[in-house]
Design a protein around this motif. Structure first.
Motif, PDB file in Angstrom:
ATOM      1  N   THR A 171      14.584   1.989   6.908  1.00  0.00           N
ATOM      2  CA  THR A 171      14.721   3.218   7.698  1.00  0.00           C
ATOM      3  C   THR A 171      16.159   3.742   7.678  1.00  0.00           C
ATOM      4  O   THR A 171      16.438   4.781   8.278  1.00  0.00           O
ATOM      5  N   GLU A 172      17.046   3.023   6.999  1.00  0.00           N
ATOM      6  CA  GLU A 172      18.473   3.343   7.047  1.00  0.00           C
ATOM      7  C   GLU A 172      19.044   3.767   5.691  1.00  0.00           C
ATOM      8  O   GLU A 172      20.253   3.851   5.515  1.00  0.00           O
ATOM      9  N   LYS A 173      18.150   4.017   4.732  1.00  0.00           N
ATOM     10  CA  LYS A 173      18.609   4.416   3.400  1.00  0.00           C
ATOM     11  C   LYS A 173      17.508   5.212   2.718  1.00  0.00           C
ATOM     12  O   LYS A 173      16.341   5.175   3.119  1.00  0.00           O
ATOM     13  N   SER A 174      17.888   5.945   1.701  1.00  0.00           N
ATOM     14  CA  SER A 174      16.914   6.633   0.868  1.00  0.00           C
ATOM     15  C   SER A 174      16.605   5.730  -0.314  1.00  0.00           C
ATOM     16  O   SER A 174      17.505   5.384  -1.089  1.00  0.00           O
ATOM     17  N   GLY A 175      15.345   5.319  -0.435  1.00  0.00           N
ATOM     18  CA  GLY A 175      14.993   4.376  -1.484  1.00  0.00           C
ATOM     19  C   GLY A 175      13.629   4.657  -2.076  1.00  0.00           C
ATOM     20  O   GLY A 175      12.718   5.122  -1.394  1.00  0.00           O
ATOM     21  N   THR A 176      13.487   4.371  -3.363  1.00  0.00           N
ATOM     22  CA  THR A 176      12.224   4.568  -4.066  1.00  0.00           C
ATOM     23  C   THR A 176      11.385   3.302  -4.020  1.00  0.00           C
ATOM     24  O   THR A 176      11.903   2.201  -4.247  1.00  0.00           O
ATOM     25  N   TYR A 177      10.117   3.459  -3.710  1.00  0.00           N
ATOM     26  CA  TYR A 177       9.179   2.330  -3.726  1.00  0.00           C
ATOM     27  C   TYR A 177       7.952   2.728  -4.536  1.00  0.00           C
ATOM     28  O   TYR A 177       7.493   3.874  -4.463  1.00  0.00           O
ATOM     29  N   VAL A 178       7.432   1.793  -5.308  1.00  0.00           N
ATOM     30  CA  VAL A 178       6.222   2.026  -6.099  1.00  0.00           C
ATOM     31  C   VAL A 178       5.131   1.144  -5.508  1.00  0.00           C
ATOM     32  O   VAL A 178       5.281  -0.080  -5.459  1.00  0.00           O
ATOM     33  N   ASN A 179       4.043   1.763  -5.050  1.00  0.00           N
ATOM     34  CA  ASN A 179       3.020   0.970  -4.368  1.00  0.00           C
ATOM     35  C   ASN A 179       2.130   0.231  -5.364  1.00  0.00           C
ATOM     36  O   ASN A 179       2.306   0.344  -6.587  1.00  0.00           O
ATOM     37  N   THR A 180       1.163  -0.496  -4.858  1.00  0.00           N
ATOM     38  CA  THR A 180       0.370  -1.391  -5.704  1.00  0.00           C
ATOM     39  C   THR A 180      -0.417  -0.646  -6.776  1.00  0.00           C
ATOM     40  O   THR A 180      -0.754  -1.215  -7.809  1.00  0.00           O
ATOM     41  N   GLU A 181      -0.698   0.647  -6.571  1.00  0.00           N
ATOM     42  CA  GLU A 181      -1.444   1.428  -7.553  1.00  0.00           C
ATOM     43  C   GLU A 181      -0.523   2.137  -8.546  1.00  0.00           C
ATOM     44  O   GLU A 181      -1.000   2.845  -9.439  1.00  0.00           O
ATOM     45  N   VAL A 204       0.825  -1.206   0.000  1.00  0.00           N
ATOM     46  CA  VAL A 204       0.000   0.000   0.000  1.00  0.00           C
ATOM     47  C   VAL A 204       0.862   1.259   0.000  1.00  0.00           C
ATOM     48  O   VAL A 204       0.505   2.278  -0.578  1.00  0.00           O
ATOM     49  N   GLY A 205       2.028   1.190   0.648  1.00  0.00           N
ATOM     50  CA  GLY A 205       2.910   2.357   0.703  1.00  0.00           C
ATOM     51  C   GLY A 205       2.404   3.429   1.635  1.00  0.00           C
ATOM     52  O   GLY A 205       2.444   4.628   1.321  1.00  0.00           O
ATOM     53  N   SER A 206       1.929   3.018   2.818  1.00  0.00           N
ATOM     54  CA  SER A 206       1.405   3.973   3.795  1.00  0.00           C
ATOM     55  C   SER A 206       2.461   5.022   4.130  1.00  0.00           C
ATOM     56  O   SER A 206       3.645   4.714   4.259  1.00  0.00           O
ATOM     57  N   ASN A 207       2.021   6.265   4.271  1.00  0.00           N
ATOM     58  CA  ASN A 207       2.933   7.358   4.624  1.00  0.00           C
ATOM     59  C   ASN A 207       3.162   7.347   6.130  1.00  0.00           C
ATOM     60  O   ASN A 207       2.204   7.348   6.910  1.00  0.00           O
ATOM     61  N   ILE A 208       4.406   7.332   6.553  1.00  0.00           N
ATOM     62  CA  ILE A 208       4.748   7.212   7.971  1.00  0.00           C
ATOM     63  C   ILE A 208       5.754   8.275   8.382  1.00  0.00           C
ATOM     64  O   ILE A 208       6.367   8.940   7.538  1.00  0.00           O
ATOM     65  N   ARG A 209       5.891   8.422   9.690  1.00  0.00           N
ATOM     66  CA  ARG A 209       6.938   9.262  10.274  1.00  0.00           C
ATOM     67  C   ARG A 209       7.763   8.383  11.189  1.00  0.00           C
ATOM     68  O   ARG A 209       7.231   7.742  12.095  1.00  0.00           O
ATOM     69  N   VAL A 210       9.058   8.332  10.941  1.00  0.00           N
ATOM     70  CA  VAL A 210       9.962   7.523  11.753  1.00  0.00           C
ATOM     71  C   VAL A 210      10.614   8.429  12.791  1.00  0.00           C
ATOM     72  O   VAL A 210      11.322   9.379  12.443  1.00  0.00           O
ATOM     73  N   ASP A 211      10.371   8.143  14.063  1.00  0.00           N
ATOM     74  CA  ASP A 211      10.965   8.923  15.157  1.00  0.00           C
ATOM     75  C   ASP A 211      12.178   8.174  15.689  1.00  0.00           C
ATOM     76  O   ASP A 211      12.071   7.010  16.098  1.00  0.00           O
ATOM     77  N   GLY A 236     -11.416  -0.715 -13.878  1.00  0.00           N
ATOM     78  CA  GLY A 236     -11.730  -1.402 -12.629  1.00  0.00           C
ATOM     79  C   GLY A 236     -10.865  -2.594 -12.309  1.00  0.00           C
ATOM     80  O   GLY A 236     -11.076  -3.250 -11.278  1.00  0.00           O
ATOM     81  N   TYR A 237      -9.882  -2.911 -13.153  1.00  0.00           N
ATOM     82  CA  TYR A 237      -8.996  -4.057 -12.882  1.00  0.00           C
ATOM     83  C   TYR A 237      -7.947  -3.638 -11.854  1.00  0.00           C
ATOM     84  O   TYR A 237      -7.195  -2.680 -12.062  1.00  0.00           O
ATOM     85  N   ALA A 238      -7.877  -4.343 -10.716  1.00  0.00           N
ATOM     86  CA  ALA A 238      -7.008  -3.925  -9.610  1.00  0.00           C
ATOM     87  C   ALA A 238      -6.209  -5.104  -9.065  1.00  0.00           C
ATOM     88  O   ALA A 238      -6.768  -5.996  -8.436  1.00  0.00           O
ATOM     89  N   MET A 239      -4.910  -5.097  -9.308  1.00  0.00           N
ATOM     90  CA  MET A 239      -4.037  -6.133  -8.748  1.00  0.00           C
ATOM     91  C   MET A 239      -3.546  -5.676  -7.377  1.00  0.00           C
ATOM     92  O   MET A 239      -2.945  -4.610  -7.244  1.00  0.00           O
ATOM     93  N   LEU A 240      -3.829  -6.481  -6.366  1.00  0.00           N
ATOM     94  CA  LEU A 240      -3.385  -6.165  -5.006  1.00  0.00           C
ATOM     95  C   LEU A 240      -2.146  -6.993  -4.680  1.00  0.00           C
ATOM     96  O   LEU A 240      -2.232  -8.196  -4.444  1.00  0.00           O
ATOM     97  N   HIS A 241      -0.988  -6.331  -4.700  1.00  0.00           N
ATOM     98  CA  HIS A 241       0.267  -7.019  -4.392  1.00  0.00           C
ATOM     99  C   HIS A 241       0.474  -7.109  -2.883  1.00  0.00           C
ATOM    100  O   HIS A 241      -0.150  -6.384  -2.100  1.00  0.00           O
ATOM    101  N   ASN A 242       1.383  -7.994  -2.472  1.00  0.00           N
ATOM    102  CA  ASN A 242       1.696  -8.175  -1.057  1.00  0.00           C
ATOM    103  C   ASN A 242       3.037  -7.578  -0.666  1.00  0.00           C
ATOM    104  O   ASN A 242       3.325  -7.460   0.524  1.00  0.00           O
ATOM    105  N   ALA A 243       3.865  -7.230  -1.645  1.00  0.00           N
ATOM    106  CA  ALA A 243       5.242  -6.814  -1.358  1.00  0.00           C
ATOM    107  C   ALA A 243       5.517  -5.403  -1.869  1.00  0.00           C
ATOM    108  O   ALA A 243       5.079  -5.032  -2.971  1.00  0.00           O
ATOM    109  N   ALA A 244       6.250  -4.631  -1.091  1.00  0.00           N
ATOM    110  CA  ALA A 244       6.563  -3.250  -1.450  1.00  0.00           C
ATOM    111  C   ALA A 244       7.456  -3.158  -2.686  1.00  0.00           C
ATOM    112  O   ALA A 244       7.444  -2.165  -3.404  1.00  0.00           O
ATOM    113  N   SER A 245       8.230  -4.203  -2.940  1.00  0.00           N
ATOM    114  CA  SER A 245       9.194  -4.161  -4.045  1.00  0.00           C
ATOM    115  C   SER A 245       8.590  -4.538  -5.386  1.00  0.00           C
ATOM    116  O   SER A 245       9.195  -4.302  -6.432  1.00  0.00           O
TER     117      SER A 245
END
Length: 703
Positions: free
Chosen positions: A576-586, A236-243, A492-501
């Motif tokens: 949390t230890e690197k800058s990386g690009t992720y593409v979410n399921t959408e 899903v690629g939820s937006n988070i804040r890491v403290d 309306g075709y929607a593939m729901l993946h399980n992995a961020a990569s």
């Protein structure tokens, strides 16, 4: 639209606005405890009192009264409200005094201290003394599971937690019991909360009654460095804040993004942070005499270079990317494999039906996550979104609650927190739906049908060949496009993946090419001695015992299954230890930023492959992350559009719908059996282990 005067200022607002929303549109600040814009209106804290001109001579609760409830003046003047009159000031002071009658003086030891709504509003709207000298009431603390710590003496009965669990999470496990002074918020029968979203009640609680149990007494908010990032526990690629504090991640909180996760995150996203500290790989290892021994980077690279040279390169070398790999890491590994002449790369789960030749729309959640709220009929195929993407499941529940649209499931008959029509678990049912039978009639009549295809439905590694997965994609595409009244621009075709990569890897072509084979076949080839060297980029969910005598190089963060099998271990950085690009399921491109540095000698994955390429004698054409991204964006321009979705269009889906169906019958199911232990970080987390054990116990007791 309606006109209304707020403190003398005329504003135009929608007529469905509450007076609180109208006041805020005019720039006035309205205090509140019970009101929350994503929950139903309770109107029980009375902190949001305002004065209505021409109304009764008493303050009104602005959250519970709408703009359309006000009448115009005698000569047609717009209605008028006041937020700062002496009456309002006195009323708010009185409400605050009542709220503090029974509130304990816990601020020095309360985990909510420093980010507590009650503290802030007592300072802004309260008085400096109390007239009440009576004993405060005491309320027994409640057990709510391993994630939520209670101190119910502090509770002001705002019922935010009750409304969230009932309305958003969909588990009616909390309520207000008793009356008057004996009223208490509690879980029924004092059992643990079973929702995968239960940690959100901690964010919702405006006082310190519900706090995070794992985070208790760990840090104060002003000590923490706050880094905006992206979650990788699902697709899903939820937006988070890491403290973080120093080199340690202390907690993870949600960020508001209405297009993705609104303001919710799953319990795994929130509490997996302790897994970042345990079972970490912090130095290279090389297997000598059958045992892994600590080594230097030069030693490890030399061993890998020797193995690659002995193999002769080409398709004798393979690479599999795991669930948490960033786009930059896979791009660097693919470049390394290309320099060796190998096309043996794969980011898909074993025996996936997603073919590299398929259009991009075949593997995207095309309607988008926010687009779920526009759907007028939903079919879920081979997926349990409650376990695979709890935040997305909450969005499905939201559209069911607000609009009551028909929902059906082909696959696992699970509790999704909302009712649906269960059609069975066999692929043959999709053929009947595609022919317009049964639930197919509702989908055919819908202008915006939504067909969610689970990753498990198109990946049958341990039961069937690839064909069932391709047939599921073809049938789902046909169902999504068969309506005669489809809305313009709706896909309306929607593939729901399980992995961020997954989507990022598919976008950059980290799939078999030039004679390469899929991940399952790579493992099989390694077991048969046809593949000499195998790179595992954080890939642990494969048959490591079936890799035979192949030379396995594990690049990862934790001592999981892949590391146990490896001949060389190269320690890398977690998300949390690197800058990386992720593409979410959408297909939304997002960037996770570095909050802390990796432990010990661990390096960023792309840097590891760049250094290794120099030792092999095939140096990659970039020396920094900026240079890598420049090359990446030049080759795949859509990855430069951060927080944007490049739509894939419906033509590709229509093309897939015409494929010939060869499979008559196959079982469709979700691949996730334990929500809390799906990746190496989660499996290293003591908190996740406790949650898994608790849910297993509850399931066993229910049976």
């Amino acid at each position: 639209m309606a006109n209304i005067k707020v403190d003398g200022q005329l504003v135009e607002v929608p007529d469905y606005f509450t007076l609180m929303q109208a006041a805020e549109a005019a720039g006035a600040e309205i205090p509140r405890f019970c009101y929350h814009e994503r929950l139903s209106v309770a109107g029980n804290c009375r902190m949001c009192l305002i004065e209505v001109k021409g109304g009764p001579p008493k303050p009104q609760a602005s959250c519970a009264m709408g703009v359309k409830d006000l009448r115009p003046g005698p000569n047609g003047e717009p209605p008028e409200i006041f937020t700062n009159t002496p009456m309002v000031k006195k009323a708010r002071e009185g409400v605050m005094e009542f709220l503090l009658i029974n509130h304990p003086l816990d601020c020095p030891i309360c985990d909510q201290g420093g980010e507590c709504d009650l503290q802030d509003q007592a300072m802004a709207y309260g008085v400096d003394t109390s007239r009440y000298a009576e004993n405060k009431r005491a309320v027994e603390d409640k057990y709510m599971g391993p994630l939520v710590k209670t101190s119910m003496n502090r509770c002001i009965a705002c019922t935010r937690c009750v409304r969230f669990t009932t309305e958003v999470a969909g588990v009616s496990e909390m309520g207000l019991l008793g009356r008057g002074e004996d009223a208490e918020i509690t879980t029924y029968l004092e059992q643990a909360l079973t929702s995968e979203l239960s940690g959100n009640v901690v964010d919702l609680c405006p006082v310190g009654a519900l706090t995070s149990k794992p985070y208790a007494f760990m840090a104060r908010p002003w000590e923490l460095t706050k880094t905006e990032s992206i979650d990788v526990m699902d697709a899903v690629g939820s937006n988070i804040r890491v403290d973080s504090r120093g080199r340690e991640v202390m907690r993870i909180l949600p960020r508001v993004n209405d297009a993705v996760n609104e303001e919710w995150i799953s319990d795994k996203t929130r509490h997996v942070w302790d897994g970042l500290k345990t079972q970490r790989l912090d130095k290279p290892y090389v297997r000598k005499g059958g045992k892994l021994q600590a080594a230097s980077w030069d030693e490890a690279f030399a061993a890998i270079a020797k193995a690659i040279k002995a193999s002769g390169g080409g398709n004798k070398v393979g690479a599999i990317a795991g669930d948490l790999a960033a786009v930059e890491d896979m791009y660097a590994l693919k470049a390394l494999m290309t320099s060796l002449g190998s096309g043996m790369t794969d980011v898909r789960p074993p025996m996936s039906g997603i073919d590299p030749s398929m259009p991009r729309s075949a593997y995207l959640f095309n309607p988008t996550i926010a687009g779920i709220e526009e759907a007028d009929a939903i079919l879920i195929i081979g997926s349990n979104p409650r376990k695979e993407a709890p935040v997305l499941n909450a969005r499905l529940r939201k559209v069911w609650r607000t609009r009551g649209i028909p929902v059906a499931v082909v696959g696992e008959n699970a509790d999704l927190t909302f009712p649906y029509e269960y059609l069975g678990d066999d692929l043959s049912i999709l053929g009947k739906i595609a022919a317009g039978e049964g639930f197919g009639e509702k989908l055919k009549a819908a202008s915006k049908p939504l067909v969610i295809v689970g990753e498990g439905a198109v990946s049958h590694g341990h039961l069937w060949s690839k064909q069932p997965g391709r047939d599921v994609i073809a049938l789902a595409s046909k169902i999504a496009t068969m309506g005669s009244q489809l809305a313009e621009g709706w896909n309306g075709y929607a593939m729901l993946h399980n992995a961020a990569s997954r989507v990022g890897g598919l976008d950059i072509g980290f799939v078999p090419h030039d004679g390469g084979v899929c991940s399952a076949d790579q493992v099989k080839a390694a077991g048969e001695g046809k593949l000499d060297v195998l790179f595992l980029l954080g890939a642990d969910d494969y048959d490591t015992k079936g890799m035979g005598k192949a030379f396995v190089v594990y690049v990862g963060t934790h001592g999981d299954a892949g590391a146990h099998r490896a001949d060389v271990i190269l320690p890398s950085a977690a998300y949390t230890e690197k800058s990386g690009t992720y593409v979410n399921t959408e297909g939304r491109v997002q960037v996770a930023e570095r909050a802390v540095f990796p432990p010990g000698e661990a390096k960023e994955d792309w840097a590891i492959f760049r250094a290794l390429s120099a030792v092999i004698g095939q140096p990659l054409p970039f020396n920094s992350l900026r240079q890598l991204r420049t090359a990446l964006y030049a080759e795949f321009p859509h990855l430069a559009q951060i927080d944007q979705i490049v739509p894939a269009g419906i033509d590709g889906v229509k093309k897939l719908a015409g494929a010939e169906i060869k499979t008559q019958s196959a079982k469709l199911f979700s691949p996730i059996s334990d929500f809390y232990l799906t990746n190496p970080i989660a499996r290293a987390s003591a908190i996740m282990a406790e949650c898994s054990q608790m849910h297993a116990g509850l399931k066993q007791a229910a049976e």
